[in-house]
Design an enzyme around this catalytic site. Structure first.
Site, mmCIF file in Angstrom:
data_model
loop_
_atom_site.group_PDB
_atom_site.id
_atom_site.type_symbol
_atom_site.label_atom_id
_atom_site.label_comp_id
_atom_site.label_asym_id
_atom_site.label_seq_id
_atom_site.Cartn_x
_atom_site.Cartn_y
_atom_site.Cartn_z
ATOM 1 N N HIS A 12 0.808 -1.244 0.000
ATOM 2 C CA HIS A 12 0.000 0.000 0.000
ATOM 3 C C HIS A 12 0.836 1.287 0.000
ATOM 4 N N ARG A 13 2.140 1.147 0.208
ATOM 5 C CA ARG A 13 2.981 2.368 0.196
ATOM 6 C C ARG A 13 3.695 2.534 -1.140
ATOM 7 N N GLY A 14 3.593 1.534 -2.000
ATOM 8 C CA GLY A 14 4.299 1.625 -3.287
ATOM 9 C C GLY A 14 3.625 2.596 -4.239
ATOM 10 N N MET A 15 4.225 2.752 -5.422
ATOM 11 C CA MET A 15 3.627 3.680 -6.395
ATOM 12 C C MET A 15 2.198 3.223 -6.726
ATOM 13 N N SER A 108 2.285 -8.189 -15.227
ATOM 14 C CA SER A 108 3.017 -7.214 -16.032
ATOM 15 C C SER A 108 2.998 -7.666 -17.488
ATOM 16 N N SER A 109 3.137 -6.698 -18.402
ATOM 17 C CA SER A 109 3.084 -7.039 -19.840
ATOM 18 C C SER A 109 4.269 -7.912 -20.251
ATOM 19 N N CYS A 110 5.286 -8.014 -19.384
ATOM 20 C CA CYS A 110 6.457 -8.815 -19.759
ATOM 21 C C CYS A 110 6.190 -10.313 -19.662
ATOM 22 N N TYR A 137 11.313 -12.529 -13.509
ATOM 23 C CA TYR A 137 10.139 -11.797 -12.998
ATOM 24 C C TYR A 137 8.883 -12.266 -13.737
ATOM 25 N N LYS A 141 5.439 -13.958 -12.283
ATOM 26 C CA LYS A 141 4.125 -13.356 -12.533
ATOM 27 C C LYS A 141 3.190 -14.352 -13.234
ATOM 28 N N PRO A 164 -0.868 -4.884 -16.194
ATOM 29 C CA PRO A 164 -0.603 -3.501 -16.593
ATOM 30 C C PRO A 164 0.590 -3.414 -17.537
ATOM 31 N N ASN A 166 3.782 -0.748 -18.902
ATOM 32 C CA ASN A 166 4.743 0.026 -18.094
ATOM 33 C C ASN A 166 4.010 1.169 -17.398
ATOM 34 N N LEU A 167 4.193 1.284 -16.098
ATOM 35 C CA LEU A 167 3.498 2.302 -15.311
ATOM 36 C C LEU A 167 4.456 3.403 -14.884
ATOM 37 N N HIS A 180 12.545 2.261 -13.634
ATOM 38 C CA HIS A 180 12.124 2.114 -15.028
ATOM 39 C C HIS A 180 12.549 3.359 -15.807
ATOM 40 N N LYS A 188 17.243 12.340 -14.846
ATOM 41 C CA LYS A 188 18.481 12.619 -15.581
ATOM 42 C C LYS A 188 18.404 13.966 -16.299
HETATM 43 N N1 LIG Z 1 5.992 -0.012 -12.004
HETATM 44 C C1 LIG Z 1 5.649 -0.579 -13.138
HETATM 45 O O1 LIG Z 1 6.032 -0.148 -14.259
HETATM 46 C C2 LIG Z 1 4.755 -1.795 -13.113
HETATM 47 C C3 LIG Z 1 4.293 -2.287 -14.334
HETATM 48 C C4 LIG Z 1 3.447 -3.395 -14.338
HETATM 49 C C5 LIG Z 1 3.082 -4.006 -13.143
HETATM 50 N N2 LIG Z 1 3.547 -3.514 -11.969
HETATM 51 C C6 LIG Z 1 3.153 -4.227 -10.739
HETATM 52 O O2 LIG Z 1 2.533 -3.353 -9.800
HETATM 53 C C7 LIG Z 1 2.827 -3.793 -8.482
HETATM 54 C C8 LIG Z 1 3.432 -2.656 -7.675
HETATM 55 O O3 LIG Z 1 4.500 -2.094 -8.381
HETATM 56 P P1 LIG Z 1 5.075 -0.646 -7.949
HETATM 57 O O4 LIG Z 1 5.602 -0.030 -9.189
HETATM 58 O O5 LIG Z 1 4.069 0.060 -7.112
HETATM 59 O O6 LIG Z 1 6.307 -1.065 -7.025
HETATM 60 P P2 LIG Z 1 6.920 -0.305 -5.749
HETATM 61 O O7 LIG Z 1 6.644 1.148 -5.812
HETATM 62 O O8 LIG Z 1 8.318 -0.808 -5.637
HETATM 63 O O9 LIG Z 1 6.054 -0.909 -4.524
HETATM 64 C C9 LIG Z 1 6.218 -2.257 -4.175
HETATM 65 C C10 LIG Z 1 5.574 -2.471 -2.824
HETATM 66 O O10 LIG Z 1 5.733 -3.839 -2.474
HETATM 67 C C11 LIG Z 1 6.061 -3.892 -1.107
HETATM 68 N N3 LIG Z 1 6.928 -5.044 -0.851
HETATM 69 C C12 LIG Z 1 8.011 -5.439 -1.552
HETATM 70 N N4 LIG Z 1 8.557 -6.528 -0.970
HETATM 71 C C13 LIG Z 1 7.805 -6.797 0.131
HETATM 72 C C14 LIG Z 1 7.860 -7.777 1.149
HETATM 73 N N5 LIG Z 1 8.798 -8.720 1.165
HETATM 74 N N6 LIG Z 1 6.918 -7.754 2.130
HETATM 75 C C15 LIG Z 1 5.951 -6.797 2.133
HETATM 76 N N7 LIG Z 1 5.830 -5.846 1.188
HETATM 77 C C16 LIG Z 1 6.761 -5.849 0.200
HETATM 78 C C17 LIG Z 1 6.798 -2.601 -0.755
HETATM 79 O O11 LIG Z 1 6.512 -2.317 0.596
HETATM 80 P P3 LIG Z 1 7.337 -1.222 1.487
HETATM 81 O O12 LIG Z 1 7.216 0.070 0.738
HETATM 82 O O13 LIG Z 1 6.599 -1.217 2.798
HETATM 83 O O14 LIG Z 1 8.745 -1.747 1.585
HETATM 84 C C18 LIG Z 1 6.168 -1.601 -1.732
HETATM 85 O O15 LIG Z 1 5.140 -0.901 -1.111
HETATM 86 C C19 LIG Z 1 3.766 -4.985 -8.612
HETATM 87 O O16 LIG Z 1 3.012 -6.191 -8.550
HETATM 88 C C20 LIG Z 1 4.342 -4.810 -10.010
HETATM 89 O O17 LIG Z 1 4.711 -6.065 -10.559
HETATM 90 C C21 LIG Z 1 4.376 -2.422 -11.904
HETATM 91 C C1 LIG Z 2 7.097 -3.032 -16.688
HETATM 92 C C2 LIG Z 2 8.539 -3.424 -16.503
HETATM 93 O O1 LIG Z 2 9.205 -3.477 -17.760
HETATM 94 C C3 LIG Z 2 10.583 -3.782 -17.623
HETATM 95 O O2 LIG Z 2 11.141 -3.885 -18.903
HETATM 96 P P1 LIG Z 2 11.439 -2.572 -19.745
HETATM 97 O O3 LIG Z 2 10.154 -1.983 -20.191
HETATM 98 O O4 LIG Z 2 12.430 -2.932 -20.782
HETATM 99 O O5 LIG Z 2 12.119 -1.683 -18.616
HETATM 100 P P2 LIG Z 2 12.717 -0.204 -18.557
HETATM 101 O O6 LIG Z 2 13.804 -0.260 -17.517
HETATM 102 O O7 LIG Z 2 11.613 0.755 -18.341
HETATM 103 O O8 LIG Z 2 13.439 0.056 -19.989
HETATM 104 C C4 LIG Z 2 12.679 0.366 -21.111
HETATM 105 C C5 LIG Z 2 13.622 0.770 -22.242
HETATM 106 O O9 LIG Z 2 14.189 2.068 -21.931
HETATM 107 C C6 LIG Z 2 15.590 2.028 -22.142
HETATM 108 N N1 LIG Z 2 16.259 3.060 -21.326
HETATM 109 C C7 LIG Z 2 16.938 4.130 -21.831
HETATM 110 N N2 LIG Z 2 17.469 4.862 -20.837
HETATM 111 C C8 LIG Z 2 17.107 4.239 -19.659
HETATM 112 C C9 LIG Z 2 17.367 4.536 -18.288
HETATM 113 O O10 LIG Z 2 18.064 5.510 -17.932
HETATM 114 N N3 LIG Z 2 16.820 3.700 -17.367
HETATM 115 C C10 LIG Z 2 16.056 2.618 -17.727
HETATM 116 N N4 LIG Z 2 15.513 1.834 -16.765
HETATM 117 N N5 LIG Z 2 15.790 2.282 -19.038
HETATM 118 C C11 LIG Z 2 16.326 3.105 -19.983
HETATM 119 C C12 LIG Z 2 15.970 0.598 -21.781
HETATM 120 O O11 LIG Z 2 17.249 0.272 -22.331
HETATM 121 C C13 LIG Z 2 14.821 -0.174 -22.428
HETATM 122 O O12 LIG Z 2 15.060 -0.336 -23.818
HETATM 123 C C14 LIG Z 2 10.811 -5.121 -16.951
HETATM 124 O O13 LIG Z 2 12.207 -5.332 -16.791
HETATM 125 C C15 LIG Z 2 10.091 -5.169 -15.640
HETATM 126 O O14 LIG Z 2 10.146 -6.464 -15.152
HETATM 127 C C16 LIG Z 2 8.647 -4.738 -15.793
HETATM 128 O O15 LIG Z 2 7.950 -5.714 -16.506
#
Ligand SMILES: NC(=O)c1ccc[n+]([C@@H]2O[C@H](COP(=O)([O-])OP(=O)(O)OC[C@H]3O[C@@H](n4cnc5c(N)ncnc54)[C@H](OP(=O)(O)O)[C@@H]3O)[C@@H](O)[C@H]2O)c1
Ligand SMILES: C[C@@H]1O[C@H](OP(=O)(O)OP(=O)(O)OC[C@H]2O[C@@H](n3cnc4c(=O)[nH]c(N)nc43)[C@H](O)[C@@H]2O)[C@@H](O)[C@H](O)[C@@H]1O
Length: 323
Positions: A12-15, A108-110, A137, A141, A164, A166-167, A180, A188
């Site tokens: 609940h504290r994550g993004m 995740s879409s991956c 990962y 999933k 979802p 990429n978020l 990400h 940057k």
């Molecule tokens: N970000 C993206 O681009 C993206 C894309 C597709 C799907 N998702 C999915 O969306 C969900 C949340 O992602 P997010 O981006 O919000 O990540 P995030 O900001 O890193 O948040 C992850 C959360 O998970 C909690 N957590 C991690 N390990 C834990 C553990 N061992 N025990 C209890 N809590 C734990 C953390 O809690 P604390 O803060 O309390 O440590 C944090 O609140 C995930 O399932 C992810 O796969 C994310």
């Molecule tokens: C939603 C997430 O997608 C993730 O894949 P994916 O989109 O490639 O993850 P990203 O780290 O967002 O990278 C997306 C694209 O952006 C490029 N990129 C360019 N500059 C940067 C930078 O400064 N930082 C980062 N991070 N990327 C960068 C990276 O090489 C890649 O082609 C999965 O690894 C996760 O598991 C998850 O599924």
């Protein structure tokens, strides 16, 4: 769904988790529970069992995971596989044991094959090899998706999986090694702009980005995802797996130029080809969610502006996830 339904938001504290919490509060839900990872380590099976025994939630939303960008996934395969399986398997299994009626799993879409036809349909799952930088990962999933599907099939419970794209958005991770692409670019370009200004130069410092810039990505603002989760909570879906995205993608190079313009950076962009590109494209087919009655609302340009504004207002406290 009754507004006093006891809803547990894991992570609940994550993004994502914090956006879901805000969205549920805004809709009048009054009985939300969450635990930090320090209060409840979801990798700890006994602790999770005790939590469900005590709290007895009616609904569980799983937004807890080990999350990171392409480099973190590539450099820490064991954590991304094992921690995510432990977290989700404990949540799913103890929800079933506690007779939780509704469970929303976030994947995740991956999870889809690296070279599947685009846009990605839910039925492409497990039809080909995965992208190697995040297959660990993705496999975690996929097991979560299949566990929820098995519960629907065997026990008839309303356990669904949302995939979802990429978020990005407020409370994102801005650590340059584990984040990400979108938050990394915001930080940057901003820091390079400020560095140029500090030197009294009219030109910003150069920015180094990863890969070739040619891959394509789709980006969904996190508040839209939270809205989709609330929609899924309040509606009875017919199936177990639904893609959640905008249905629109762009090249990483075009993303960089859009963020560069939003931030006001005027320097050079250098592409580091030693870093991985990852999946060439992973555009989601979002027609199942559209047919169910949900569509994304926030466009990329607006979402980037709102995220940059939040970043500026939270310079001292923005999250940097370490592994
Ligand atoms: N970000 C993206 O681009 C993206 C894309 C597709 C799907 N998702 C999915 O969306 C969900 C949340 O992602 P997010 O981006 O919000 O990540 P995030 O900001 O890193 O948040 C992850 C959360 O998970 C909690 N957590 C991690 N390990 C834990 C553990 N061992 N025990 C209890 N809590 C734990 C953390 O809690 P604390 O803060 O309390 O440590 C944090 O609140 C995930 O399932 C992810 O796969 C994310
Ligand atoms: C939603 C997430 O997608 C993730 O894949 P994916 O989109 O490639 O993850 P990203 O780290 O967002 O990278 C997306 C694209 O952006 C490029 N990129 C360019 N500059 C940067 C930078 O400064 N930082 C980062 N991070 N990327 C960068 C990276 O090489 C890649 O082609 C999965 O690894 C996760 O598991 C998850 O599924």
């Amino acid at each position: 769904m009754e507004k006093n339904t006891k809803i547990y938001i894991a992570g609940h504290r994550g993004m994502v988790g914090s956006a879901i919490w805000r969205a549920l509060e805004a809709k009048g839900y009054t009985n939300l529970i969450g635990k930090t990872s320090a209060e409840l380590d979801l990798k700890n099976q006994v602790a999770v069992s005790d939590f469900f025994e005590t709290e007895k939630p009616e609904v569980v939303i799983d937004a807890a995971a080990r999350v990171g960008g392409i480099l973190a996934n590539n450099d820490y395969p064991y954590q991304f596989l094992m921690e995510n399986m432990q977290i989700q398997n404990n949540l799913i299994d103890y929800s079933l044991k506690a007779d939780v009626q509704k469970f929303i799993f976030l994947g995740s879409s991956c999870i889809y094959p690296k070279l599947a036809p685009q846009p990605l349909k839910e039925e492409y799952l497990l039809t080909g090899p995965l992208e190697t930088t995040n297959e660990w990962y993705a496999i975690a999933k996929i097991t979560g998706v299949k566990a929820c599907e098995a519960i629907r099939k065997q026990f008839g419970k309303d356990y669904i999986s949302l995939m979802p794209t990429n978020l990005y958005g407020t409370y994102d991770n801005f650590d340059l090694n584990t984040s990400h692409v979108l938050p990394a670019m915001i930080r940057k370009f901003h820091e390079a702009k400020v560095a140029g200004e500090m030197k009294g130069s009219t030109c910003s410092e150069p920015v180094e980005l990863w890969g070739s810039g040619t891959p394509m990505r789709e980006f969904l603002f996190v508040e839209d995802l939270a809205d989709a989760v609330v929609f899924a909570l309040e509606n009875q879906f017919q199936d177990n797996l639904y893609n959640v995205g905008t249905g629109v993608d762009l090249t990483i190079k075009d993303l960089a130029e859009l963020i560069q313009k939003t931030v006001g950076h005027t320097g050079e962009i250098i592409w580091d080809s030693s870093k991985p590109d990852g999946t060439p494209r992973k555009l989601m087919d979002v027609s199942k969610m559209t047919d169910a009655g949900w569509k994304a609302k926030v466009g990329l340009e607006e979402g980037i502006k709102r995220t940059y504004q939040w970043f500026l207002e939270n310079q001292e406290t923005f999250k940097q996830v370490k592994i």
